[in-house]
Design a protein around this motif. Structure first.
Motif, short mmCIF file in Angstrom:
data_model
loop_
_atom_site.label_atom_id
_atom_site.label_comp_id
_atom_site.label_asym_id
_atom_site.label_seq_id
_atom_site.Cartn_x
_atom_site.Cartn_y
_atom_site.Cartn_z
N ASN A 130 21.22 32.10 104.19
CA ASN A 130 22.46 32.05 104.56
C ASN A 130 23.53 32.73 103.55
N GLN A 131 23.15 33.36 102.48
CA GLN A 131 23.83 34.22 101.63
C GLN A 131 24.51 35.12 102.33
N ALA A 132 25.90 35.36 101.91
CA ALA A 132 26.77 36.56 102.65
C ALA A 132 27.32 37.54 101.60
N ASP A 133 27.15 36.97 100.37
CA ASP A 133 27.83 38.11 99.33
C ASP A 133 26.75 38.60 98.57
N PHE A 134 26.31 39.80 98.59
CA PHE A 134 25.29 40.46 97.85
C PHE A 134 25.97 41.35 96.73
N ASN A 135 27.13 41.23 96.34
CA ASN A 135 28.11 42.23 95.46
C ASN A 135 27.05 42.46 94.02
N ALA A 136 26.86 41.01 93.76
CA ALA A 136 26.27 40.91 92.25
C ALA A 136 24.75 41.71 92.20
N ILE A 137 23.88 41.32 93.41
CA ILE A 137 22.75 41.96 93.53
C ILE A 137 22.75 43.61 93.66
N LEU A 138 23.58 43.84 94.50
CA LEU A 138 23.69 45.39 94.64
C LEU A 138 24.29 46.05 93.35
N GLN A 139 25.01 45.55 92.60
CA GLN A 139 25.85 45.88 91.44
C GLN A 139 24.62 46.24 90.61
N ASN A 140 23.60 45.29 90.31
CA ASN A 140 22.59 45.42 89.30
C ASN A 140 21.75 46.54 89.85
N ILE A 141 21.59 46.75 91.22
CA ILE A 141 20.64 47.72 91.93
C ILE A 141 21.32 49.02 91.68
N LYS A 142 22.50 48.99 91.98
CA LYS A 142 23.45 50.32 91.61
C LYS A 142 23.05 51.09 90.18
N ALA A 143 23.24 49.99 89.32
CA ALA A 143 23.03 50.31 87.72
C ALA A 143 21.90 51.13 87.37
N LYS A 144 20.83 50.83 88.37
CA LYS A 144 19.60 51.24 88.09
C LYS A 144 19.09 52.55 88.74
#
Length: 277
Positions: free
Chosen positions: A141-155
């Motif tokens: 039920n998580q709706a905010d993926f910003n932190a996850i996606l920011q970590n991925i974007k950095a890689k």
């Protein structure tokens, strides 16, 4: 011998606890064979009930290997996640990917299982144990993926694999594009659903997914053509396309019917033996 087929429907609400309750309800109804379920997690949860009662179950789209492992009364008509994960990894590499990121849901047997099989296949196919540059998990039920996606974007991975539900998929897709991630985003068979395109809109352009069935190949066999024509007539234009899970449900029913006919019985163990044969 002739049989009258009666359909008994129960809803497990895609919940593991409800799956057990639904399975027990079917057993109380004295069904001869079970068709389903849709998801791996709920199928695993209910599996022991069918085994204890010696009633065969035929899963439609429960792709995790654990569904049938150690359960001689559980069968399925779909492919498995080791196969699916390898196919998706192979596709990514064939299209130039050398690195990947993976996003999976904690506690979801399907998501974590398929993600793991993809990771293993991707590393083996690239020959690089470090080719998975980021692996992130999220809660139900998580709706905010910003932190996850920011970590991925950095890689800066070449591709992102995010096996998840049809509710989560549009959120990941939209939020990834909103922060400037341009890498191809890939999903598993659950992404074969028009609501993802409806909810993600133009940001869904270029999304890659694996699936079981393509109605465009209706002429590949007489049975496929019969199914497509019959399903299209039944819907009378209510859907733009035929869901792959509908085809799998049809397959599961036809397999069950064939097993009953060959067994010459509606007794669970006899049907099970016919399915094995």
């Amino acid at each position: 011998v002739s049989y009258k087929i009666e359909l008994v429907e129960v809803d497990n609400k895609s919940d593991k606890t409800e799956a057990v309750t639904a399975a027990q309800s079917l057993m109380s109804s004295k069904v001869a064979v079970v068709l389903g379920s849709y998801g791996s997690g709920v199928s695993i949860a209910a599996g022991e009930i069918f085994k204890e009662n010696k009633v065969p179950a035929i899963g439609a789209s429960c792709t995790n290997p654990q569904v049938t492992k150690g359960n001689e009364f559980y069968f399925r008509v779909c492919f498995l996640d080791p196969f699916q994960g390898t196919v998706v990894a192979n596709y990514a590499i064939q299209n130039g990917a050398k690195t990947a990121a993976v996003i999976t849901q904690l506690g979801d047997d399907y998501s974590t299982g398929l993600g793991s099989f993809f990771e293993t296949a991707f590393k083996e196919l690239t020959g690089d144990p470090n080719s998975i540059v980021e692996a992130q998990t999220f809660q139900q039920n998580q709706a905010d993926f910003n932190a996850i996606l920011q970590n991925i974007k950095a890689k800066n991975p070449d591709v992102i694999f995010a096996p998840s539900s049809i509710t989560t998929a549009p959120l990941i897709i939209q939020q990834a594009r909103d922060i400037g991630i341009t890498a191809p985003i890939m999903g598993g068979d659950t992404w074969e659903n028009a609501t993802i395109i409806e909810n993600a809109g133009e940001k869904a352009e270029g999304i890659v997914l694996s699936t079981f069935f393509d109605e465009g190949l209706a002429d590949s066999s007489p049975i496929t053509k019969e199914f497509v024509e019959g399903y299209t007539e039944y819907l009378a234009g209510r859907e733009a396309s035929i869901p792959a899970v509908a085809a799998l449900g049809y397959d599961a029913y036809m397999v069950a019917l064939d097993a009953i006919e060959r067994a010459g019985s509606t007794e669970g163990a006899a049907i099970r033996d016919a399915l094995v044969a």
